[in-house]
Design a protein around this motif. Structure first.
Motif, PDB file in Angstrom:
ATOM      1  N   THR A  37       0.801  -1.228   0.000  1.00 44.69           N
ATOM      2  CA  THR A  37       0.000   0.000   0.000  1.00 44.69           C
ATOM      3  C   THR A  37       0.834   1.278   0.000  1.00 44.69           C
ATOM      4  O   THR A  37       0.301   2.359  -0.248  1.00 44.69           O
ATOM      5  N   ASP A  38       2.145   1.174   0.252  1.00 42.41           N
ATOM      6  CA  ASP A  38       3.014   2.352   0.276  1.00 42.41           C
ATOM      7  C   ASP A  38       4.410   1.932  -0.163  1.00 42.41           C
ATOM      8  O   ASP A  38       5.145   1.286   0.587  1.00 42.41           O
ATOM      9  N   THR A  39       4.774   2.286  -1.370  1.00 42.40           N
ATOM     10  CA  THR A  39       6.052   1.828  -1.935  1.00 42.40           C
ATOM     11  C   THR A  39       7.261   2.431  -1.235  1.00 42.40           C
ATOM     12  O   THR A  39       8.390   1.992  -1.465  1.00 42.40           O
ATOM     13  N   GLY A  40       7.042   3.417  -0.377  1.00 48.02           N
ATOM     14  CA  GLY A  40       8.155   3.983   0.367  1.00 48.02           C
ATOM     15  C   GLY A  40       8.405   3.288   1.694  1.00 48.02           C
ATOM     16  O   GLY A  40       9.304   3.674   2.443  1.00 48.02           O
ATOM     17  N   MET A  41       7.616   2.250   1.963  1.00 48.63           N
ATOM     18  CA  MET A  41       7.717   1.546   3.238  1.00 48.63           C
ATOM     19  C   MET A  41       8.010   0.073   3.013  1.00 48.63           C
ATOM     20  O   MET A  41       7.618  -0.519   2.002  1.00 48.63           O
ATOM     21  N   LEU A  42       8.727  -0.519   3.978  1.00 51.97           N
ATOM     22  CA  LEU A  42       8.902  -1.966   4.019  1.00 51.97           C
ATOM     23  C   LEU A  42       7.937  -2.538   5.047  1.00 51.97           C
ATOM     24  O   LEU A  42       7.485  -1.840   5.964  1.00 51.97           O
ATOM     25  N   SER A  43       7.626  -3.806   4.901  1.00 50.19           N
ATOM     26  CA  SER A  43       6.755  -4.453   5.885  1.00 50.19           C
ATOM     27  C   SER A  43       7.312  -5.821   6.244  1.00 50.19           C
ATOM     28  O   SER A  43       8.083  -6.422   5.486  1.00 50.19           O
ATOM     29  N   GLY A  44       6.911  -6.294   7.398  1.00 49.16           N
ATOM     30  CA  GLY A  44       7.316  -7.615   7.857  1.00 49.16           C
ATOM     31  C   GLY A  44       6.465  -8.008   9.043  1.00 49.16           C
ATOM     32  O   GLY A  44       5.549  -7.277   9.434  1.00 49.16           O
ATOM     33  N   ARG A  45       6.767  -9.159   9.626  1.00 54.16           N
ATOM     34  CA  ARG A  45       6.017  -9.628  10.789  1.00 54.16           C
ATOM     35  C   ARG A  45       6.972  -9.913  11.938  1.00 54.16           C
ATOM     36  O   ARG A  45       8.074 -10.415  11.732  1.00 54.16           O
ATOM     37  N   ASN A  46       6.507  -9.603  13.136  1.00 51.75           N
ATOM     38  CA  ASN A  46       7.309  -9.899  14.314  1.00 51.75           C
ATOM     39  C   ASN A  46       6.949 -11.281  14.857  1.00 51.75           C
ATOM     40  O   ASN A  46       6.155 -12.017  14.263  1.00 51.75           O
ATOM     41  N   GLU A  47       7.514 -11.632  15.988  1.00 50.90           N
ATOM     42  CA  GLU A  47       7.290 -12.954  16.558  1.00 50.90           C
ATOM     43  C   GLU A  47       5.826 -13.198  16.886  1.00 50.90           C
ATOM     44  O   GLU A  47       5.316 -14.320  16.797  1.00 50.90           O
ATOM     45  N   GLN A  48       5.103 -12.136  17.232  1.00 51.48           N
ATOM     46  CA  GLN A  48       3.680 -12.246  17.553  1.00 51.48           C
ATOM     47  C   GLN A  48       2.795 -12.262  16.309  1.00 51.48           C
ATOM     48  O   GLN A  48       1.575 -12.246  16.414  1.00 51.48           O
ATOM     49  N   ASN A  49       3.418 -12.277  15.155  1.00 55.64           N
ATOM     50  CA  ASN A  49       2.723 -12.291  13.857  1.00 55.64           C
ATOM     51  C   ASN A  49       1.995 -10.981  13.572  1.00 55.64           C
ATOM     52  O   ASN A  49       1.052 -10.942  12.776  1.00 55.64           O
ATOM     53  N   LYS A  50       2.441  -9.897  14.191  1.00 54.68           N
ATOM     54  CA  LYS A  50       1.878  -8.575  13.913  1.00 54.68           C
ATOM     55  C   LYS A  50       2.635  -7.937  12.754  1.00 54.68           C
ATOM     56  O   LYS A  50       3.860  -8.064  12.650  1.00 54.68           O
ATOM     57  N   ILE A  51       1.910  -7.240  11.893  1.00 60.89           N
ATOM     58  CA  ILE A  51       2.524  -6.568  10.751  1.00 60.89           C
ATOM     59  C   ILE A  51       3.217  -5.293  11.224  1.00 60.89           C
ATOM     60  O   ILE A  51       2.639  -4.501  11.983  1.00 60.89           O
ATOM     61  N   VAL A  52       4.451  -5.093  10.771  1.00 59.33           N
ATOM     62  CA  VAL A  52       5.245  -3.927  11.146  1.00 59.33           C
ATOM     63  C   VAL A  52       5.694  -3.212   9.877  1.00 59.33           C
ATOM     64  O   VAL A  52       6.154  -3.853   8.921  1.00 59.33           O
ATOM     65  N   PHE A  53       5.557  -1.875   9.864  1.00 58.95           N
ATOM     66  CA  PHE A  53       5.980  -1.061   8.726  1.00 58.95           C
ATOM     67  C   PHE A  53       7.104  -0.121   9.160  1.00 58.95           C
ATOM     68  O   PHE A  53       7.083   0.411  10.287  1.00 58.95           O
ATOM     69  N   TRP A  54       8.072   0.100   8.251  1.00 61.71           N
ATOM     70  CA  TRP A  54       9.126   1.085   8.487  1.00 61.71           C
ATOM     71  C   TRP A  54       9.632   1.603   7.143  1.00 61.71           C
ATOM     72  O   TRP A  54       9.396   0.990   6.098  1.00 61.71           O
ATOM     73  N   ALA A  55      10.298   2.755   7.180  1.00 63.10           N
ATOM     74  CA  ALA A  55      10.780   3.391   5.951  1.00 63.10           C
ATOM     75  C   ALA A  55      11.731   2.459   5.206  1.00 63.10           C
ATOM     76  O   ALA A  55      12.570   1.796   5.823  1.00 63.10           O
TER      77      ALA A  55
END
Length: 472
Positions: free
Chosen positions: A426-444
Motif C-alpha cells: 500500500t506504500d512503496t516507500g515503506m517496508l513491511s514484515g512480521r514480528n514474533e507475535q505475527n503482527k505486521i510492522v511497517f518502516w521506511a
C-alpha cells in the motif's frame, strides 16, 4: 490405530507416470524450442498454498516450467477452496474465463484440484458445464497428478473420477513460493465435524505424517536458511492421535524446537479442545516457538457452541486462554468468530461481544455464517437474515478494533525483531514484515533485504499494524 497408506513417489506408481510425462515434455521442447509451462492458481488457506507448492513441484519434475501468466501456459491447475460459497463461485468464474484459452490452444490441459471438486455436485457441474476442463483432482490424491496427466495424454479423454484415498504421500517434489518462509503440513483431514464446516467432507478423516518425516523436512528447511516455518493441519494440535508412535503435537513441537538454527516455528490451526497445558508449557519453554497462538472461539454463547458441535464451552476456553497468558504474558492470541449462525439470538451475540471484552484478542478473523451444502447447519431452522448478520458483524468489528488498538499500546517504544517481507503493498516507500507475535510492522524503506531480520523501534501503533524506525 487407523490404517493409513504411506506412499513414496520415488517408488510408487506416480514415479513411472512422472517419467512418461517427462518424455512428453522433452518431445514438446524439441518441437517448440521451449519447455511446456504450468500455471497454478490457488484459492483458500495456507494448506492449499502448501498443496499448490507440491503441484508445482511435481509439474516441474515432469518438465514443466512455472509461469505467472495463464495465457502462456500449456497446463493450468486451479487449486480450489470450499470453505465458503463465495470461494467456490469465484473459482468457477475464473475457470470460466479459461474457455477462450482452450479455444486458442487446443493442446492446453486444464485441471481443477482441491477441496471444491471432492463434492460430487461440483464435479458433475464441471463435467457438464465446463467441457474444456480436462480433469479434477481431489485433496487426498493430489500426488496422483503424474498419473492423471499420463492418462490424459495417452487416452485423450476427460477424467472426473472420485478416487479419494486415505493416504499420506512423502517424497513429493516442492517448489516453494518463498526462500525464507515455509509451510509444512504435519497432518491432514479433520475428525471434529463442526456443524457448519465442510472440511471433514472434503479433506477426509485425520491422518498424521510420521514424526521422523516432519523433523527431517524442518531440518532441511533450516539448513537451507528458512527463518519462518509454519506447521499446518486442519486441527494441528490433534497431531498423532491414533498413531502407534505415541508422539503428540506437544512432543513433536518440542523435538522441532531442539533443532539448532535461527528460525521461528509457528503452527495453525488449533482446536480449543486439544490445546493442552502440556502444549502451552512446551511453548513457554521453547527457544524457537513464536509467541503467537491462533485459537478459534467461533462464538461466545454456550448454546451456539453446542449447536456448532465445538466440544467446549466458555469456561473451558477461558481456562486454557488464562493459562497461556499466565505462562507467556507476551503471547499474542488471535481467533475466529462466526456471526449469524442459525438460531443466534441477540442475547447469544451479546455473549460473543462479552467474550471479546474478556479475551482481549490481538486480532480476529470474523465471518458472516455461510451455509455449506451437506453440513448439518445448512438444514437448521432459524437461519439469520442477512441484514441482521451484517449489523452484528459491523458491531463486532468496531469492538475488536478498539481492543486491538489497546492490545498494541504496550508495544510503543519497544524494539521488535521483524522478518522483512519487502516493499509494502500500500506504500512503496515503506517496508513491511512480521514480528514474533505475527503482527505486521511497517518502516521506511532502508534497503533491508527480503527475508532478513531487522530490529524496529515502534513509535506508532494502529489496531492492526505497528510503525517504527529501524535501529542502527
Amino acid at each position: 490405530m487407523r490404517e493409513v497408506d504411506r506412499i513414496s513417489l520415488k517408488a510408487d506408481a506416480p514415479a513411472k507416470a512422472m517419467a512418461q510425462v517427462r518424455c512428453y515434455s522433452d518431445a514438446f521442447a524439441a518441437a517448440r524450442g521451449r519447455s511446456p509451462r504450468v500455471f497454478v492458481l490457488t484459492f483458500g488457506c495456507q494448506q492449499n498454498v502448501a498443496d499448490s507448492e507440491k503441484l508445482t513441484g511435481m509439474a516441474k519434475a515432469m518438465g514443466y516450467e512455472p509461469t505467472d501468466a495463464p495465457d502462456d501456459a500449456d497446463l493450468i491447475l486451479v487449486n480450489t477452496c470450499a470453505i465458503r460459497e463465495h470461494a467456490e463461485k469465484r473459482a468457477l468464474s475464473i475457470v470460466g474465463q479459461y474457455k477462450h484459452l482452450k479455444e486458442r490452444n487446443k493442446a492446453l490441459i486444464i485441471g481443477v484440484c482441491g477441496c471444491m471438486v471432492v463434492q460430487e455436485h461440483r464435479r458433475e457441474q464441471l463435467k457438464k458445464s465446463y467441457p474444456y476442463v480436462d480433469f479434477v483432482l481431489g485433496t487426498s490424491v493430489l500426488h496422483r497428478l503424474p498419473e492423471i496427466l499420463s492418462k490424459k495424454m495417452a487416452q485423450k479423454r476427460r477424467l472426473f473420477g472420485s478416487e479419494e484415498e486415505n493416504a499420506i504421500a512423502e517424497d513429493v517434489p516442492v517448489v516453494r513460493e518463498s526462500g525464507y518462509r515455509a509451510w509444512v503440513s504435519i497432518m491432514y483431514g479433520c475428525d471434529n465435524f463442526c456443524s457448519y464446516c465442510i472440511v471433514p467432507y472434503v479433506r477426509g478423516r485425520e491422518r498424521s505424517r510420521a514424526p521422523e518425516d516432519v523433523i527431517a523436512e524442518v531440518k532441511e528447511l533450516v539448513a537451507k536458511g528458512y527463518k519462518d516455518i509454519t506447521l499446518l493441519g486442519q486441527n494441528v494440535n490433534s497431531y498423532g492421535k491414533g498413531e502407534a508412535h505415541g508422539i503428540d503435537f506437544a512432543d513433536l513441537l518440542e523435538r522441532l524446537d531442539a533443532i539448532e538454527g535461527d528460525f521461528l516455528l509457528r503452527f495453525m490451526t488449533s482446536h480449543p479442545k486439544d490445546a493442552t497445558k502440556k502444549l502451552i508449557d512446551v511453548m513457554a519453554n521453547g527457544k524457537h516457538i513464536a509467541r503467537h497462538f491462533h485459537l478459534p472461539l467461533q462464538s461466545g454463547s454456550n448454546a451456539i457452541l453446542a449447536k456448532m458441535n465445538r466440544h467446549y464451552d466458555r469456561a473451558a476456553y477461558l481456562d486454557i486462554l488464562d493459562y497461556m497468558r499466565e505462562k507467556m504474558p507476551d503471547l499474542a492470541v488471535t481467533s475466529d468468530i462466526i456471526v449469524g449462525f442459525p438460531g443466534e439470538s441477540d442475547a447469544d451475540f451479546e455473549q460473543t461481544l462479552a467474550m471479546l471484552r474478556r479475551a482481549r484478542f490481538d486480532m480476529i478473523y470474523s465471518f458472516i455464517y455461510s451455509p455449506r451444502k451437506g453440513t448439518p447447519a445448512a438444514q437448521m431452522e432459524n437461519q439469520i437474515p442477512k441484514e441482521v448478520s451484517a449489523e452484528r458483524f459491523e458491531r463486532l468489528l468496531a469492538l475488536q478494533e478498539e481492543i486491538a488498538l489497546s492490545a498494541n499500546q504496550p508495544l510503543l517504544q519497544t524494539d521488535q525483531r521483524v522478518l522483512c517481507d519487502g516493499v509494502s503493498k500500500t506504500d512503496t516507500g515503506m517496508l513491511s514484515g512480521r514480528n514474533e507475535q505475527n503482527k505486521i510492522v511497517f518502516w521506511a524503506d532502508d534497503g533491508t533485504p527480503v527475508g532478513e531480520w531487522a530490529t524496529i523501534r515502534i513509535d506508532r501503533v494502529a489496531p492492526f499494524a505497528l510503525y517504527g524506525q529501524k535501529r542502527k
